[in-house]
Structures are given as structure tokens and as C-alpha cells.
Design a protein around this motif. Structure first.
Motif, PDB file in Angstrom:
ATOM      1  N   SER A 280     113.368  44.121   9.732  1.00 47.68           N
ATOM      2  CA  SER A 280     114.444  44.920  10.313  1.00 47.68           C
ATOM      3  C   SER A 280     115.585  45.152   9.328  1.00 47.68           C
ATOM      4  CB  SER A 280     114.989  44.217  11.556  1.00 47.68           C
ATOM      5  OG  SER A 280     116.061  44.948  12.111  1.00 47.68           O
ATOM      6  N   ILE A 281     116.236  46.310   9.473  1.00 44.37           N
ATOM      7  CA  ILE A 281     117.421  46.613   8.672  1.00 44.37           C
ATOM      8  C   ILE A 281     118.705  46.357   9.462  1.00 44.37           C
ATOM      9  CG2 ILE A 281     116.123  48.392   7.433  1.00 44.37           C
ATOM     10  CD1 ILE A 281     117.860  50.482   8.899  1.00 44.37           C
ATOM     11  N   LEU A 282     118.589  45.959  10.730  1.00 45.44           N
ATOM     12  CA  LEU A 282     119.739  45.894  11.619  1.00 45.44           C
ATOM     13  C   LEU A 282     120.707  44.760  11.304  1.00 45.44           C
ATOM     14  CD1 LEU A 282     118.047  46.821  14.998  1.00 45.44           C
ATOM     15  CD2 LEU A 282     119.782  48.123  13.790  1.00 45.44           C
ATOM     16  N   LEU A 283     120.253  43.750  10.593  1.00 47.59           N
ATOM     17  CA  LEU A 283     121.136  42.627  10.274  1.00 47.59           C
ATOM     18  C   LEU A 283     121.716  42.712   8.869  1.00 47.59           C
ATOM     19  CD1 LEU A 283     119.138  39.672  11.903  1.00 47.59           C
ATOM     20  CD2 LEU A 283     120.885  41.155  12.911  1.00 47.59           C
ATOM     21  N   ARG A 284     121.469  43.831   8.187  1.00 49.95           N
ATOM     22  CA  ARG A 284     121.969  44.024   6.828  1.00 49.95           C
ATOM     23  C   ARG A 284     122.889  45.235   6.797  1.00 49.95           C
ATOM     24  NH1 ARG A 284     118.315  42.684   2.554  1.00 49.95           N
ATOM     25  NH2 ARG A 284     119.585  44.076   1.270  1.00 49.95           N
ATOM     26  N   ASP A 285     124.180  44.999   6.577  1.00 54.48           N
ATOM     27  CA  ASP A 285     125.153  46.095   6.555  1.00 54.48           C
ATOM     28  C   ASP A 285     124.834  47.114   5.469  1.00 54.48           C
ATOM     29  OD1 ASP A 285     126.510  44.985   8.671  1.00 54.48           O
ATOM     30  OD2 ASP A 285     128.031  44.004   7.426  1.00 54.48           O
ATOM     31  N   ASP A 286     124.368  46.637   4.320  1.00 54.80           N
ATOM     32  CA  ASP A 286     124.079  47.564   3.235  1.00 54.80           C
ATOM     33  C   ASP A 286     122.908  48.484   3.581  1.00 54.80           C
ATOM     34  OD1 ASP A 286     122.427  45.277   3.170  1.00 54.80           O
ATOM     35  OD2 ASP A 286     121.931  45.611   1.045  1.00 54.80           O
ATOM     36  N   LEU A 287     121.896  47.933   4.264  1.00 49.62           N
ATOM     37  CA  LEU A 287     120.744  48.748   4.644  1.00 49.62           C
ATOM     38  C   LEU A 287     121.097  49.714   5.773  1.00 49.62           C
ATOM     39  CD1 LEU A 287     117.828  46.142   4.504  1.00 49.62           C
ATOM     40  CD2 LEU A 287     118.559  47.786   2.768  1.00 49.62           C
ATOM     41  N   LEU A 288     121.945  49.269   6.689  1.00 48.71           N
ATOM     42  CA  LEU A 288     122.395  50.173   7.743  1.00 48.71           C
ATOM     43  C   LEU A 288     123.204  51.330   7.174  1.00 48.71           C
ATOM     44  CD1 LEU A 288     123.390  47.824  10.705  1.00 48.71           C
ATOM     45  CD2 LEU A 288     121.698  49.660  10.737  1.00 48.71           C
ATOM     46  N   GLU A 289     124.027  51.026   6.194  1.00 47.70           N
ATOM     47  CA  GLU A 289     124.807  52.074   5.550  1.00 47.70           C
ATOM     48  C   GLU A 289     123.887  53.063   4.844  1.00 47.70           C
ATOM     49  OE1 GLU A 289     128.402  52.607   2.241  1.00 47.70           O
ATOM     50  OE2 GLU A 289     127.762  50.605   2.882  1.00 47.70           O
ATOM     51  N   GLU A 290     122.857  52.553   4.188  1.00 50.96           N
ATOM     52  CA  GLU A 290     121.885  53.432   3.529  1.00 50.96           C
ATOM     53  C   GLU A 290     121.178  54.305   4.555  1.00 50.96           C
ATOM     54  OE1 GLU A 290     117.751  53.166   0.871  1.00 50.96           O
ATOM     55  OE2 GLU A 290     119.006  51.380   1.128  1.00 50.96           O
ATOM     56  N   PHE A 291     120.809  53.708   5.692  1.00 49.53           N
ATOM     57  CA  PHE A 291     120.147  54.476   6.745  1.00 49.53           C
ATOM     58  C   PHE A 291     121.052  55.586   7.259  1.00 49.53           C
ATOM     59  CE2 PHE A 291     119.695  55.204  11.324  1.00 49.53           C
ATOM     60  CZ  PHE A 291     118.423  55.726  11.363  1.00 49.53           C
ATOM     61  N   GLU A 292     122.301  55.255   7.536  1.00 50.58           N
ATOM     62  CA  GLU A 292     123.226  56.253   8.071  1.00 50.58           C
ATOM     63  C   GLU A 292     123.474  57.387   7.084  1.00 50.58           C
ATOM     64  OE1 GLU A 292     126.518  53.805   9.108  1.00 50.58           O
ATOM     65  OE2 GLU A 292     125.567  53.018  10.919  1.00 50.58           O
ATOM     66  N   CYS A 293     123.553  57.048   5.809  1.00 49.78           N
ATOM     67  CA  CYS A 293     123.723  58.088   4.787  1.00 49.78           C
ATOM     68  C   CYS A 293     122.497  58.988   4.716  1.00 49.78           C
ATOM     69  CB  CYS A 293     124.002  57.448   3.433  1.00 49.78           C
ATOM     70  SG  CYS A 293     125.631  56.702   3.268  1.00 49.78           S
ATOM     71  N   THR A 294     121.322  58.361   4.780  1.00 52.43           N
ATOM     72  CA  THR A 294     120.079  59.134   4.758  1.00 52.43           C
ATOM     73  C   THR A 294     120.006  60.055   5.962  1.00 52.43           C
ATOM     74  OG1 THR A 294     118.888  57.384   3.573  1.00 52.43           O
ATOM     75  CG2 THR A 294     117.559  58.982   4.789  1.00 52.43           C
ATOM     76  N   TYR A 295     120.330  59.524   7.131  1.00 56.29           N
ATOM     77  CA  TYR A 295     120.264  60.310   8.366  1.00 56.29           C
ATOM     78  C   TYR A 295     121.204  61.517   8.301  1.00 56.29           C
ATOM     79  CZ  TYR A 295     120.773  61.586  13.254  1.00 56.29           C
ATOM     80  OH  TYR A 295     120.825  62.295  14.424  1.00 56.29           O
TER      81      TYR A 295
END
Length: 363
Positions: free
Chosen positions: A189-204
Motif C-alpha cells: 500500500s501507498i496509503l501510509l507513505r506521505d511521499d508516495l501519496l504525494e506522488e500519486f496525487e501529482c500523477t492523478y
């Protein structure tokens, strides 16, 4: 224990058989593609007619392995006219085409381009998208929405842009739906990693800016402060059907009898009126348990959690797509019962007029 249930949305696992071995599945319940299954689908459809769900999601196993699939969905349409969605593993999307006159949405599971999808589902992701492109015209002629569902993990986060671009080139009308992997606190999961969530949101956001038809279901999962025990409101609006025809409530597949519970589900759609029947339901539930209805659940899932967001008066990224299934299928009694239930048990400030307006606009 039986649960009272509006039964608006039904997920029918139509077969245990599958021709893939995806990493996300429970292989203890899956059977080979050529395994024998003796199922009376008309009997199951007749059982579902008692609940008359507005939306029927057909999953598996792999639904296209069921030879009579077109006849099954035609039977469902003729009985109570639900919005029908088929979830397909992408191996042979052309086999879903004969069912197109009777369904509303085909969802194909693809986790990434090329070898990214091969790592989780065993088949080349690019080939799946190309096969999907080959049936775009058939879908358009029958008014069928095409969607790709992608389970987002640490392993495929970096390839979402490439997958989206390929889908967009094949057909801009195809919806790309991005969902978090379950469990949301697991190693992928990426949900517990702020850096991965930020990457996801930027990608989206980047995909949206490029004109890709994309949505996600992350917001409905992220609203929970813990994943071990959650509040799930949509469990009172969903039912499930096993390949053997067992109709269950959610969570944990609580059995539902033919006309269910201490206040039957069929009562909720009878001529006595949904509002009156629902008031009895709430009263009986409180009397039985000595407290308000218990919405707790120990198993978080993506399922219909977009409904929970709307009940709470929160925005849901996925709602504009999923609400299409309810469009034209809710009457005054449905809305009256919904308002009573939500205001009494979930959110006293629930705006039924705004909810109704969103359903009416979902086309």
C-alpha cells in the motif's frame, strides 16, 4: 444474525472458475477454467428479483467463462432492469460482446503496461488494452461504458502515466479507475507513505490536465483514522450472491433468507411504503441490540464506500461515475426511506435534495 438491508447494490460472484492466477485473489476458492459447475442461474435471478437491486455487479472468477452469460444478463434486465456491470480480467474481452445489449458497463482489470501487469495478473498489460480497443465500437453501438480498473501499489505507481496514455490513445472515452490495494496498511500500500501519496496525487492531477478520463476511490478509504475497525454505512445497502446462489448481507457474508431479516427486505419495497417499513426497521434494530444500529466492520474494502462519503455530506471522487447506476432507478419511496435512515442513524444534516439532484444529473 440477519441484517435489514435496502439491497440497492448487489455483487454477484457468478463463478469460481478463472483462467488467470492473479496475486490479489484467494486461490483457495478459485477453480480451473475447465472445472465443472452446475448452477441454476434462472433460480438465482428469480431470488434476486425479490430484492430488485438497482445495480448488479457481476464478478468472479471470470464471468466470460460462463457460456450462458448473455442469457443471464438478459434475464436480469427483463426481470427488474438493473444497471449491470461486468468485471472482466482482460484475457478475452471480445467474449463479453454478446452480452453488450443487456449490460451497462464493462470493467477490465489492468494494473499497468506490459510486464507490470504481467507481474500481478500474468498477462501483458499492453495487449489487454489493445484488445479492449478492438471492442470500443461494439460498446458504443450498445451504449456500454468501458472502464479499466487499476489497483495502485508501490510497484506500479510509477507506471500509471504510461498506462493512462496508452488507454487514452486507444479510446479517450475509456474510464481509468484507480483503487488502493487491500489491505490499505499492507506492504504494497501507498496509503501510509506521505511521499508516495504525494506522488500519486501529482500523477492523478497530471492525468486530468492531459484530458485522461480518470477517477479514484482513495478518498473514501483515507477518511478512516484506523483500518482495523471502521464505520461502514453502505453495508445496509449492499448484498452479495455466491456462485451457488447464496444471498448474503455485508459484512462477513451474513446470511439473508429469501425475504429477509426480522423486518424483511421485501417489506422495504412493498406497497406499505418504504418510509414506514424503514421506521419499523430502525425501531426493531434498536430494540434488538439495545442501541443504535451498529455500523462497525473489521474488514475495509473499496466496494461501495463512495455512498458513505455522500451520506456524510463529503465529496467523493468516484461518485459521478457510480451514481449513473442509480439514475432513473430511485423513486419517491426510495428517497424517503433513505432520508429517514441516514438522518436518524448517520448524519442528521444529510441533504436529500442535493443527493437526489446528483443522481438525476448522473448521465
Amino acid at each position: 444474525m440477519a441484517r435489514d438491508n435496502f439491497a440497492w447494490i448487489c455483487t454477484w460472484k457468478i463463478t469460481h472458475r478463472c483462467n488467470l492466477s492473479c496475486t490479489y485473489c484467494d486461490h483457495t476458492v478459485m477453480r480451473p477454467a475447465g472445472a465443472n459447475e452446475r448452477v441454476d442461474y434462472r433460480r438465482i435471478a428469480a431470488g434476486l428479483e425479490r430484492f430488485a437491486p438497482k445495480i448488479v455487479n457481476i464478478s468472479g472468477g471470470e464471468p466470460t467463462l460462463v457460456a450462458g452469460l448473455p442469457d443471464i444478463v438478459r434475464d436480469l434486465k427483463s426481470r427488474f432492469n438493473p444497471f449491470i456491470r461486468i468485471v472482466h480480467n482482460g484475457t478475452q474481452p471480445h467474449k463479453a460482446v454478446p452480452a453488450f445489449p443487456y449490460i451497462d458497463r464493462l470493467v477490465v482489470s489492468v494494473d499497468g503496461p506490459g510486464d507490470v501487469n504481467r507481474a500481478t495478473r500474468g498477462i501483458d498489460g499492453n495487449r489487454v488494452v489493445d484488445k479492449l480497443g478492438a471492442i470500443v465500437d461494439d460498446a458504443a453501438m450498445n451504449g456500454v461504458e468501458l472502464a479499466v480498473n487499476t489497483v495502485v501499489t508501490k510497484n506500479n505507481l510509477g507506471s500509471l502515466g504510461e498506462l493512462a496514455d496508452r488507454i487514452h490513445r486507444v479510446a479517450p472515452s475509456i474510464v481509468l479507475s484507480l483503487t488502493p490495494v487491500m489491505p490499505p496498511d499492507g506492504p504494497l500500500s501507498i496509503l501510509l507513505r506521505d511521499d508516495l501519496l504525494e506522488e500519486f496525487e501529482c500523477t492523478y492531477q497530471g492525468l486530468r490536465e492531459r484530458g485522461v478520463h480518470v477517477m479514484h476511490t482513495f478518498d473514501s478509504v483515507r477518511r478512516h483514522t484506523t483500518f482495523s475497525c471502521i464505520e461502514c454505512f453502505n453495508q445496509f445497502f449492499t448484498i452479495r450472491v455466491s456462485p451457488e446462489g447464496r444471498i448474503s448481507a455485508c459484512p462477513m457474508n451474513v446470511p439473508l433468507k429469501a425475504a429477509v431479516a426480522h423486518v424483511p427486505v421485501r417489506k422495504l419495497v412493498s406497497i406499505r411504503g418504504l418510509k414506514h417499513a424503514l421506521a419499523e426497521t430502525v425501531k426493531a434494530a434498536k430494540a434488538r441490540f439495545g442501541r443504535d444500529i451498529d455500523f462497525s466492520c473489521s474488514t475495509i474494502c473499496n466496494c461501495e464506500s463512495w455512498l458513505d462519503m455522500l451520506f456524510l455530506g463529503m465529496e467523493s471522487n468516484a461518485a459521478p461515475v457510480y451514481l449513473r447506476g442509480l439514475h432513473g432507478r430511485l423513486g419517491d419511496r426510495d428517497y424517503a426511506g433513505l432520508e429517514e435512515f441516514v438522518k436518524t442513524n448517520i448524519n442528521p444534516d444529510f441533504d436529500i435534495a442535493a443527493f437526489r439532484k446528483r443522481v438525476d444529473a448522473a448521465v
